[in-house]
Write an enzyme that holds these catalytic residues in place. Structure first.
Site, PDB file in Angstrom:
ATOM      1  N   HIS A 130      18.549  16.468  -6.928  1.00 52.52           N
ATOM      2  CA  HIS A 130      19.460  16.448  -8.073  1.00 52.52           C
ATOM      3  C   HIS A 130      18.947  15.533  -9.170  1.00 52.52           C
ATOM      4  O   HIS A 130      19.709  15.056 -10.005  1.00 52.52           O
ATOM      5  CB  HIS A 130      20.865  16.050  -7.612  1.00 52.52           C
ATOM      6  CG  HIS A 130      21.450  17.098  -6.720  1.00 52.52           C
ATOM      7  ND1 HIS A 130      22.186  18.163  -7.207  1.00 52.52           N
ATOM      8  CD2 HIS A 130      21.332  17.295  -5.389  1.00 52.52           C
ATOM      9  CE1 HIS A 130      22.528  18.950  -6.192  1.00 52.52           C
ATOM     10  NE2 HIS A 130      22.020  18.444  -5.083  1.00 52.52           N
ATOM     11  N   GLY A 156      -1.684  -6.812   6.926  1.00 57.40           N
ATOM     12  CA  GLY A 156      -0.271  -6.972   6.586  1.00 57.40           C
ATOM     13  C   GLY A 156       0.498  -5.663   6.638  1.00 57.40           C
ATOM     14  O   GLY A 156       1.572  -5.561   7.231  1.00 57.40           O
ATOM     15  N   ARG A 157      -0.068  -4.618   6.028  1.00 58.30           N
ATOM     16  CA  ARG A 157       0.666  -3.343   5.961  1.00 58.30           C
ATOM     17  C   ARG A 157       0.597  -2.573   7.270  1.00 58.30           C
ATOM     18  O   ARG A 157       1.185  -1.500   7.390  1.00 58.30           O
ATOM     19  CB  ARG A 157       0.135  -2.508   4.795  1.00 58.30           C
ATOM     20  CG  ARG A 157      -1.370  -2.285   4.801  1.00 58.30           C
ATOM     21  CD  ARG A 157      -1.862  -1.806   3.442  1.00 58.30           C
ATOM     22  NE  ARG A 157      -3.310  -1.713   3.354  1.00 58.30           N
ATOM     23  CZ  ARG A 157      -4.108  -2.712   3.003  1.00 58.30           C
ATOM     24  NH1 ARG A 157      -3.605  -3.916   2.758  1.00 58.30           N
ATOM     25  NH2 ARG A 157      -5.425  -2.535   2.900  1.00 58.30           N
ATOM     26  N   LYS A 183      -1.954 -12.824  -8.930  1.00 57.33           N
ATOM     27  CA  LYS A 183      -1.407 -14.030  -8.275  1.00 57.33           C
ATOM     28  C   LYS A 183      -2.027 -15.271  -8.898  1.00 57.33           C
ATOM     29  O   LYS A 183      -1.357 -16.260  -9.177  1.00 57.33           O
ATOM     30  CB  LYS A 183      -1.775 -14.039  -6.783  1.00 57.33           C
ATOM     31  CG  LYS A 183      -1.094 -13.012  -5.924  1.00 57.33           C
ATOM     32  CD  LYS A 183      -1.521 -13.230  -4.466  1.00 57.33           C
ATOM     33  CE  LYS A 183      -1.135 -12.054  -3.590  1.00 57.33           C
ATOM     34  NZ  LYS A 183      -1.668 -12.130  -2.237  1.00 57.33           N
ATOM     35  N   GLU A 210       5.857 -16.236  -3.028  1.00 55.14           N
ATOM     36  CA  GLU A 210       7.228 -15.713  -3.007  1.00 55.14           C
ATOM     37  C   GLU A 210       7.939 -16.118  -1.717  1.00 55.14           C
ATOM     38  O   GLU A 210       9.079 -16.589  -1.724  1.00 55.14           O
ATOM     39  CB  GLU A 210       7.226 -14.177  -3.103  1.00 55.14           C
ATOM     40  CG  GLU A 210       6.800 -13.616  -4.443  1.00 55.14           C
ATOM     41  CD  GLU A 210       5.299 -13.437  -4.573  1.00 55.14           C
ATOM     42  OE1 GLU A 210       4.531 -14.047  -3.775  1.00 55.14           O
ATOM     43  OE2 GLU A 210       4.869 -12.699  -5.474  1.00 55.14           O
ATOM     44  N   LYS A 259       1.874 -13.515   7.164  1.00 53.16           N
ATOM     45  CA  LYS A 259       0.602 -13.572   7.882  1.00 53.16           C
ATOM     46  C   LYS A 259      -0.137 -14.866   7.529  1.00 53.16           C
ATOM     47  O   LYS A 259      -0.572 -15.601   8.398  1.00 53.16           O
ATOM     48  CB  LYS A 259      -0.235 -12.341   7.528  1.00 53.16           C
ATOM     49  CG  LYS A 259      -1.589 -12.309   8.178  1.00 53.16           C
ATOM     50  CD  LYS A 259      -2.319 -11.003   7.919  1.00 53.16           C
ATOM     51  CE  LYS A 259      -3.758 -11.116   8.413  1.00 53.16           C
ATOM     52  NZ  LYS A 259      -4.514  -9.880   8.238  1.00 53.16           N
ATOM     53  N   GLU A 279      -2.104   0.445  -1.108  1.00 48.76           N
ATOM     54  CA  GLU A 279      -2.851  -0.804  -0.928  1.00 48.76           C
ATOM     55  C   GLU A 279      -4.106  -0.529  -0.090  1.00 48.76           C
ATOM     56  O   GLU A 279      -5.104  -1.217  -0.202  1.00 48.76           O
ATOM     57  CB  GLU A 279      -1.971  -1.881  -0.272  1.00 48.76           C
ATOM     58  CG  GLU A 279      -2.437  -3.299  -0.590  1.00 48.76           C
ATOM     59  CD  GLU A 279      -1.524  -4.399  -0.041  1.00 48.76           C
ATOM     60  OE1 GLU A 279      -1.242  -4.409   1.169  1.00 48.76           O
ATOM     61  OE2 GLU A 279      -1.116  -5.271  -0.822  1.00 48.76           O
TER      62      GLU A 279
HETATM   63  O1  F6P Z   1      -0.306  -9.639  -1.936  1.00 51.11           O
HETATM   64  C1  F6P Z   1      -0.454  -8.602  -1.034  1.00 51.11           C
HETATM   65  C2  F6P Z   1      -0.280  -9.070   0.372  1.00 51.11           C
HETATM   66  O2  F6P Z   1      -1.355  -9.843   0.751  1.00 51.11           O
HETATM   67  C3  F6P Z   1      -0.076  -7.907   1.328  1.00 51.11           C
HETATM   68  O3  F6P Z   1      -1.244  -7.339   1.740  1.00 51.11           O
HETATM   69  C4  F6P Z   1       0.714  -8.555   2.409  1.00 51.11           C
HETATM   70  O4  F6P Z   1       1.357  -7.599   3.208  1.00 51.11           O
HETATM   71  C5  F6P Z   1       1.659  -9.394   1.601  1.00 51.11           C
HETATM   72  O5  F6P Z   1       0.900  -9.847   0.509  1.00 51.11           O
HETATM   73  C6  F6P Z   1       2.288 -10.548   2.310  1.00 51.11           C
HETATM   74  O6  F6P Z   1       1.344 -11.432   2.823  1.00 51.11           O
HETATM   75  P1  F6P Z   1       1.742 -12.513   3.888  1.00 51.11           P
HETATM   76  O7  F6P Z   1       2.249 -11.807   5.103  1.00 51.11           O
HETATM   77  O8  F6P Z   1       0.484 -13.287   4.160  1.00 51.11           O
HETATM   78  O9  F6P Z   1       2.819 -13.391   3.294  1.00 51.11           O
END
Ligand code: F6P
Length: 559
Positions: free
Chosen positions: A399, A282-283, A519, A228, A222, A368
């Site tokens: 199990h 995002g979610r 972060k 990452e 987003k 979240e």
């Molecule tokens: O760190 C959490 C978050 O901001 C989530 O809410 C989001 O889904 C995810 O990181 C990834 O964010 P982006 O789509 O901006 O890379």
């Protein structure tokens, strides 16, 4: 006052005084919860032979049996009052019309607009968002079709055989869950992989057997600022460029983002970017362009079916009366079990292998969204908010950790999700699978008493070990078959259940400030970890020692 009351209110300092007569909707519910703890599911079922029939709901292809919760008709009436007290209808209307339901970021949360049918009208800040949504859906459909039909080719002219989605959080969990859930409907001659972890192993293992000429990367973010994702995307780009040269990037990288400037800075042509908007959390983004990998996998038609399923559930949520409303009732059961009965977590157990990533997806959606300690107006909350969600495919869990569900000292309400028809019928596998859904809900609710065990001839010394107290709540959610449409409805069902819970907790379900500090600290620590650098800066003594030990270990020889 009993200890469990401390859980109900989460405020131990008030626990020394005798409770005051209930004066609010919450107070009435708390008083009612104290009474209901004196009864159990065995007696509730014995006293009301029609209970299983009475406490069920059907909507949009789902049958919800919520009779095995510790509730009575009075509980439901009081919970319905609570929704009025908390202004659920008003807040739901605000969300659907694009009002600011995320005040801490001053944003609407309009995932419902992602699945409104073409031609519907929703104007927010002077823009018809439905038109924008369908503009992007059409571009996605065109692109997905070209990839699927071998018209979008790699730089050497070869068709795409591998699609790698690079993203994390909502830009990974939703697409991965949906791809797995709809795998039955997916193309089998294209491989789909999902890379999220910044641990290099994730990318290296995902690319190990892929040919770059046939590989398409979808970088999903987003913000296009997530460390990452950018780290993984950069390494993937290097992997491609090393083998095919810089000019290959254009045919092998597309982006999904709200941030065209950063996409272009990264080196992806904005013409190869699929847009979405700030008003999609995002979610909650799976049904935006973030679902591009899913669309390539199952095709535009099935993807649109998933959206139609979500839209149907949206309409049900918007229009059905409180106690005939599936997401509302699921949300109310969650609040009742967590806040009023003090159960700290919820297990989600899909009895369908295709839904094996659903619990991971729901962990982000639920925790979240509602793992918050302040109210919408910034005051400290006075009662517990979001419970801990977790889970695994059901029979595997049986199990392993189900032991604790049946005999442990904590009560974990569970959602058991099953389907009447298997997509892969095989002998009597499916009846065996589904018999477990019914049996588990039964065992959790009714258990087995010492008297029953004795009557069965169980040796006296074994009896205490084999007693199952029962009285452990569950919801059973059944649908006919796991189709794209049903998946869409299931996603919307949980999204809206989370919204209901967030409204009753009075929290902002659409921000996530809690993930930021970690972060920020990691970004300041990373330069200190380079052994050729200046070494650790002073931190607290624990962090300083850990960093020093890490640097020493990484430069040491294997023993
Ligand atoms: O760190 C959490 C978050 O901001 C989530 O809410 C989001 O889904 C995810 O990181 C990834 O964010 P982006 O789509 O901006 O890379």
């Amino acid at each position: 006052m009993r200890t469990s009351d401390a859980l109900v209110w989460g405020v131990t300092t008030k626990m020394t005084t005798t409770p005051q007569p209930p004066s609010t909707a919450w107070g009435s519910l708390a008083a009612h919860a104290r009474e209901i703890r004196e009864v159990d599911l065995r007696s509730l079922f014995a006293d009301d032979p029609g209970r299983g029939e009475r406490f069920h709901l059907e909507a949009e292809g789902f049958y919800l049996d919520f009779s095995k919760n510790l509730i009575t008709r009075e509980t439901l009436a009081l919970l319905a009052q609570l929704t009025d007290h908390c202004g659920l209808a008003r807040r739901r209307e605000l969300m659907f019309r694009g009002g600011v339901v995320n005040p801490s970021e001053n944003r609407p949360a309009l995932h419902v607009a992602l699945r409104m049918p073409k031609g519907a009208l929703l104007v927010v800040n002077g823009v018809d968002v439905v038109e924008s949504v369908h503009g992007v859906l059409e571009r996605m459909a065109d692109f997905a079709t070209r990839v699927r039909e071998g018209q979008w080719r790699g730089c050497t002219g070869q068709p795409i055989k591998n699609v790698v989605n690079i993203g994390i959080g909502g830009s990974d969990l939703g697409p991965k869950m949906a791809y797995e859930a709809l795998r039955y409907f997916s193309r089998r001659d294209i491989t789909f992989r999902f890379v999220s972890n910044v641990d290099g192993t994730d990318l290296v293992e995902s690319l190990r057997d892929l040919r770059p000429e046939e590989t398409l990367f979808i970088v999903s973010s987003k913000t296009f600022g997530t460390l990452e994702t950018l780290t993984n995307a950069t390494s993937a780009r290097n992997w491609l460029v090393d083998q095919l040269g810089e000019s290959a990037v254009e045919r092998h990288f597309v982006a999904v983002s709200t941030n065209a400037a950063r996409v272009s800075e990264f080196g992806i042509d904005p013409a190869n970017m699929f847009e979405f908007w700030d008003w999609v959390g995002g979610r909650y983004s799976l049904e935006s362009a973030i679902g591009l990998s899913t669309m390539v996998a199952v095709g535009p038609e099935q993807f649109m079916e998933m959206l139609a399923g979500s839209h149907a559930m949206d309409q049900h949520f918007l229009n059905a009366p409180t106690l005939g409303n599936l997401p509302v009732v699921m949300g109310l059961m969650a609040v009742w079990n967590h806040v009023l009965l003090g159960h700290p977590s919820v297990g989600v157990m899909p009895y369908d292998q295709y839904l094996h990533r659903l619990p991971a997806y729901l962990q982000q959606l639920t925790m979240e969204s509602n793992g918050k300690s302040v109210t919408l107006s910034g005051e400290s909350v006075v009662r517990p908010t979001g419970p801990i969600y977790w889970g695994e495919p059901g029979t595997n869990g049986q199990h392993s950790f189900y032991q604790l569900l049946h005999q442990g000292t904590v009560t974990v309400p569970v959602d058991l999700i099953g389907f009447a028809k298997s997509l892969n019928p095989l002998g009597n596998h499916h009846d065996i699978l589904m018999s477990n859904v019914f049996a588990q809900a039964q065992a959790l609710a009714f258990g087995r008493t010492a008297a029953e065990l004795t009557e069965m001839g169980v040796a006296p010394h074994e009896v205490p070990h084999r007693v199952m107290t029962g009285n452990r709540p569950s919801n059973v959610l059944l649908a006919r078959e796991l189709t794209p449409r049903v998946l869409g409805s299931l996603i919307a069902l949980y999204e809206h259940s989370v919204f209901v819970q967030g409204t009753l907790y009075d929290v902002d379900s659409f921000d996530q400030w809690g993930v930021e500090l970690g972060k920020e600290l990691a970004a300041s620590i990373v330069p200190e970890l380079d052994s050729s650098g200046e070494g650790p800066r002073p931190h607290d003594s624990s962090t300083t020692s850990l960093i020093a030990h890490y640097i020493k270990l990484k430069s040491s020889e294997a023993p």
